[in-house]
Motif scaffolding. Structure first.
Motif, PDB file in Angstrom:
ATOM      1  N   GLN A 106     -11.534  32.069   9.662  1.00 25.21           N
ATOM      2  CA  GLN A 106     -11.532  32.382   8.286  1.00 25.21           C
ATOM      3  C   GLN A 106     -10.090  33.055   8.087  1.00 25.21           C
ATOM      4  N   PHE A 107      -9.642  33.162   6.981  1.00 29.62           N
ATOM      5  CA  PHE A 107      -8.485  33.930   6.477  1.00 29.62           C
ATOM      6  C   PHE A 107      -8.649  34.363   5.124  1.00 29.62           C
ATOM      7  N   SER A 108      -7.894  35.260   4.669  1.00 26.58           N
ATOM      8  CA  SER A 108      -8.108  36.096   3.536  1.00 26.58           C
ATOM      9  C   SER A 108      -7.021  36.195   2.650  1.00 26.58           C
ATOM     10  N   ALA A 109      -6.919  36.064   1.296  1.00 22.69           N
ATOM     11  CA  ALA A 109      -5.773  36.046   0.477  1.00 22.69           C
ATOM     12  C   ALA A 109      -6.252  37.022  -0.740  1.00 22.69           C
ATOM     13  N   SER A 110      -5.001  37.880  -0.953  1.00 19.70           N
ATOM     14  CA  SER A 110      -5.183  38.993  -2.323  1.00 19.70           C
ATOM     15  C   SER A 110      -4.151  38.950  -3.039  1.00 19.70           C
ATOM     16  N   PHE A 111      -4.235  39.268  -4.272  1.00 12.98           N
ATOM     17  CA  PHE A 111      -3.176  39.848  -4.913  1.00 12.98           C
ATOM     18  C   PHE A 111      -3.498  40.891  -5.788  1.00 12.98           C
ATOM     19  N   ALA A 112      -2.553  41.812  -5.688  1.00 11.77           N
ATOM     20  CA  ALA A 112      -2.784  43.287  -6.505  1.00 11.77           C
ATOM     21  C   ALA A 112      -1.536  43.941  -6.553  1.00 11.77           C
ATOM     22  N   ASP A 113      -1.396  44.591  -7.643  1.00 12.10           N
ATOM     23  CA  ASP A 113      -0.144  45.533  -7.870  1.00 12.10           C
ATOM     24  C   ASP A 113       1.167  44.693  -7.667  1.00 12.10           C
ATOM     25  N   ASP A 114       1.052  43.484  -7.964  1.00 11.35           N
ATOM     26  CA  ASP A 114       2.362  42.524  -8.073  1.00 11.35           C
ATOM     27  C   ASP A 114       2.732  42.188  -6.957  1.00 11.35           C
ATOM     28  N   CYS A 115       1.456  41.995  -5.588  1.00  5.82           N
ATOM     29  CA  CYS A 115       2.048  41.633  -4.474  1.00  5.82           C
ATOM     30  C   CYS A 115       0.732  40.788  -3.842  1.00  5.82           C
ATOM     31  N   PHE A 116       1.392  39.765  -3.154  1.00  4.35           N
ATOM     32  CA  PHE A 116       0.574  38.876  -2.405  1.00  4.35           C
ATOM     33  C   PHE A 116       0.383  39.277  -0.831  1.00  4.35           C
ATOM     34  N   THR A 117      -0.920  39.146  -0.431  1.00  2.00           N
ATOM     35  CA  THR A 117      -1.106  39.419   0.899  1.00  2.00           C
ATOM     36  C   THR A 117      -1.844  38.277   1.649  1.00  2.00           C
ATOM     37  N   ILE A 118      -1.569  37.649   2.573  1.00  2.00           N
ATOM     38  CA  ILE A 118      -2.252  36.699   3.256  1.00  2.00           C
ATOM     39  C   ILE A 118      -2.662  37.078   5.068  1.00  2.00           C
ATOM     40  N   GLU A 119      -3.688  37.117   5.337  1.00  2.00           N
ATOM     41  CA  GLU A 119      -4.058  37.464   6.739  1.00  2.00           C
ATOM     42  C   GLU A 119      -5.317  36.496   7.185  1.00  2.00           C
ATOM     43  N   GLY A 120      -5.458  36.277   8.618  1.00  2.00           N
ATOM     44  CA  GLY A 120      -6.303  35.179   8.940  1.00  2.00           C
ATOM     45  C   GLY A 120      -6.203  34.815  10.334  1.00  2.00           C
ATOM     46  N   ASP A 121      -7.289  34.464  11.182  1.00  2.00           N
ATOM     47  CA  ASP A 121      -7.270  34.104  12.430  1.00  2.00           C
ATOM     48  C   ASP A 121      -7.506  32.489  12.752  1.00  2.00           C
ATOM     49  N   MET A 122      -7.321  31.726  11.521  1.00  2.00           N
ATOM     50  CA  MET A 122      -7.038  30.091  11.630  1.00  2.00           C
ATOM     51  C   MET A 122      -5.958  29.842  12.482  1.00  2.00           C
ATOM     52  N   GLU A 123      -6.241  28.743  13.399  1.00  2.00           N
ATOM     53  CA  GLU A 123      -5.150  28.308  13.857  1.00  2.00           C
ATOM     54  C   GLU A 123      -4.245  27.534  13.371  1.00  2.00           C
ATOM     55  N   SER A 124      -4.605  26.840  12.318  1.00  2.00           N
ATOM     56  CA  SER A 124      -3.642  26.159  11.451  1.00  2.00           C
ATOM     57  C   SER A 124      -2.842  27.037  10.389  1.00  2.00           C
ATOM     58  N   LEU A 125      -3.310  28.444  10.375  1.00  2.00           N
ATOM     59  CA  LEU A 125      -2.573  29.148   9.467  1.00  2.00           C
ATOM     60  C   LEU A 125      -1.575  30.062  10.293  1.00  2.00           C
ATOM     61  N   ASP A 126      -0.408  29.386  10.440  1.00  2.00           N
ATOM     62  CA  ASP A 126       0.661  30.057  11.165  1.00  2.00           C
ATOM     63  C   ASP A 126       1.774  30.551  10.094  1.00  2.00           C
ATOM     64  N   LEU A 127       1.565  32.082  10.186  1.00  2.00           N
ATOM     65  CA  LEU A 127       2.536  32.811   9.248  1.00  2.00           C
ATOM     66  C   LEU A 127       3.567  33.215   9.808  1.00  2.00           C
ATOM     67  N   GLU A 128       3.890  32.943  11.199  1.00  2.00           N
ATOM     68  CA  GLU A 128       5.234  33.066  11.637  1.00  2.00           C
ATOM     69  C   GLU A 128       6.375  32.449  10.972  1.00  2.00           C
TER      70      GLU A 128
END
Length: 587
Positions: free
Chosen positions: A346-368
């Motif tokens: 799973q991964f999570s995505a959020s938008f609040a206060d004019d900012c975006f956040t993405i977090e997760g442990d999916m292998e395909s979700l490579d944030l590096e």
């Protein structure tokens, strides 16, 4: 860089969801007025055809479809379907854009008229159009219909196909009369182009023997008949698929407020409930889809069911606000958070206060290496991210650049506020995707100034000049084709052995032995050409691009380049120049 051009060269040049409603009872086809056997099959054709007519009508709508009078648009429509189409054709031929809009289905017309009026107002402000632009009569473009004949075929009560069975349309353009603004003129002049002095007129038969008849669908409302773009598209699709018309479609599902309409749509999409999602679309825009959806929905739902158990989305937070104006409202997202689960991860995505956040442990979700690697990305971070993107393309906006060596600085630009457009129909609110897209376009144009458009042109010119200069210097084009490709010393350069449009080629040809040279006109060894282009570019995509460019110019140039490579002679100057022009376009 490739050091050799010839057989002896070896180096390469490198460079929280609610349950879905129960399914509706099975539907049976209604008894159509005409059976499918008697309906005209709808396929593409090379004649005037439906696409051309749709292009004329759609173009006039976009170019001047905002010139309307409220009293005329609110007047009653014609008493017959044929008269509705005739009114539209007459209005287009007379450049009567008020009449053109008046001939459209009221819901579709109301969706288009406001945003399109705003779009062309912004284009005039940005000097894409000049101040001679008249919403009531666009100069420089003209359509004239003559001797148009019609035939009608009822689809069901209140819905009729009107075929255009004969007549001609003459389309004319005069660029000297077009309302072209200073930005366009300056940009064309900057790149050495020319707008003025072009006039053209062409007359085409609306229906030609052997081609399909074009039709428009008219729909009867409380105040008469009008042409419907949506129902025309739906009927084209139905006839093309050979499907019967069903007895009933999807009933629209409205909401008590704009926010509730968006929340309902989000919930339907999260649950992968396509039927509920379609029901929440505005009848102004998608009445035809509501009526025709069951023709394709079963297949779509079957495909969705195949991965429903492996995919799950949860909306953890959704905060909305709306700006209401009459029967239209823009809904804005203040905050949202979702969790996506797939294949046990799973991964999570959020938008609040004019900012975006993405977090997760999916292998395909490579944030590096992405902007989200170190946490939230806010609006103030976007400028740095944009500069990094330019650096990745090899172009630093902080360095000296541009065609005149001047530093390119992009003016500060505000972030447009883009919402989801909703419409109130019969007292209930629905999501309106078409209006949303048009309103987003308006919002994007509103934050632009002429200086932004000029900076965009500077940027494009800087890229083009930078690539061209680097490419030509690396190939030393000015030193000659043979030196630029680095023929090895001792390799004899010979002149073409035969005429410019005939070249030797080694290939198997009926009546000859394999490997026997032939002098077929324009013949060449495709393998040799591919070998050369790949060794020259070091990249298959670039090689394919150059080959396509040359083929589009002259097949003989391909032959000359390929055979000069195979048989060690220097191509003509014309071939050299054309080759380098094509190469510059592909790098």
């Amino acid at each position: 860089m490739n050091d050799h051009f010839g057989p002896s060269g070896d180096d390469e040049w490198a460079a929280a969801a609610t349950p879905p409603p129960p399914p509706p009872p099975p539907q049976t086809p209604i008894e159509p007025v005409l059976t499918l056997d008697t309906e005209a099959e709808v396929t593409s054709s090379s004649g005037f055809g439906g696409r051309a007519l749709a292009g004329i009508v759609g173009g006039l709508l976009l170019v001047g479809g905002t010139a309307f009078a409220v009293t005329q648009l609110g007047s009653s429509g014609p008493e017959t379907a044929e008269d509705a189409v005739a009114d539209l054709i007459d209005a287009a031929g007379d450049e009567d854009l008020v009449g053109l809009l008046a001939a459209l289905d009221p819901g579709e017309r109301d969706t288009l008229r406001g945003p399109v009026e705003d779009i062309f107002g912004e284009l005039e402000r940005l000097e894409v159009l000049d101040d001679s632009f008249d919403l009531g009569s666009v100069a420089g473009i003209d359509f004239e219909f003559a001797d148009v004949t019609y035939r009608t075929e009822p689809v069901r009560d209140g819905l009729t196909r009107v075929y255009l069975t004969g007549g001609t349309v003459t389309s004319s353009i005069d660029t000297d009369e077009l309302p072209i603004g200073d930005f366009v003129k300056d940009t064309v002049d900057r790149f050495g182009g020319e707008i003025s002095g072009f006039q053209e007129s062409d007359t085409t038969s609306i229906h030609q023997d052997g081609n399909d008849e074009v039709f428009l669908v008219a729909r009867e409302g409380d105040d008469g008949w009008r042409v419907s773009i949506g129902y025309t598209i739906a009927e084209l699709a139905r006839l093309d698929a050979g499907q019967p018309l069903l007895a009933a479609g999807i009933q629209p599902v409205g909401a008590d407020s704009p926010e509730a309409a968006v929340e309902g749509m989000v919930d339907a999409l999260v649950q992968l409930d396509m039927r509920d999602a379609i029901a929440r679309l505005s009848p102004n825009e998608f009445a035809a889809l509501h009526d025709y959806a069951d023709l394709f929905l079963a297949d779509a739902e079957a495909e969705i069911d195949e991965f429903r158990d492996e995919f799950d989305v949860t909306v953890d937070e959704l905060s909305l606000r709306s700006d209401v104006s009459g029967d239209t409202a823009s809904v804005f997202v203040d905050s949202v958070a979702v969790t996506v689960r797939a294949d046990g991860e799973q991964f999570s995505a959020s938008f609040a206060d004019d900012c975006f956040t993405i977090e997760g442990d999916m292998e395909s979700l490579d944030l590096e290496g992405s902007p989200f690697e170190d946490g939230p990305v806010c609006s103030e971070d976007l400028e740095d991210f944009s500069n990094e993107m330019f650096d990745d393309f090899g172009y630093d906006l902080g360095d000296e650049g541009g065609s005149n060596g001047e530093r390119i600085e992009f003016p500060q630009i505000d972030t447009p506020e883009i919402g989801i457009t909703t419409q109130r129909v019969d007292g209930e609110w629905f999501v309106a995707p078409i209006a949303t897209g048009l309103d987003a376009m308006v919002s994007g144009l509103e934050v632009l100034e002429r200086s932004h458009l000029d900076a965009m042109v500077d940027l494009v010119e800087g890229f083009v000049d930078g690539f061209s200069t680097s490419f030509e210097e690396s190939l030393e084009f000015e030193e000659g084709f043979d030196e630029g490709f680095g023929f090895e010393e001792g390799v004899e350069i010979i002149e073409p052995p035969i005429e410019i449009d005939e070249y030797p080629v080694e290939q198997s040809i009926p009546g000859t032995q394999p490997g026997t040279p032939s002098t077929q006109k324009g013949a060449f060894d495709e393998a040799a050409l591919n070998e050369f282009l790949l060794s020259f570019t070091g990249d298959e995509v670039a090689a394919a691009c150059i080959r396509a460019e040359l083929r589009g110019i002259d097949e003989a140039i391909l032959a000359e380049i390929a055979n000069s490579f195979s048989f060690d002679y220097e191509p003509s100057l014309e071939a050299q120049e054309i080759f380098f022009d094509a190469a510059n376009l592909c790098f």
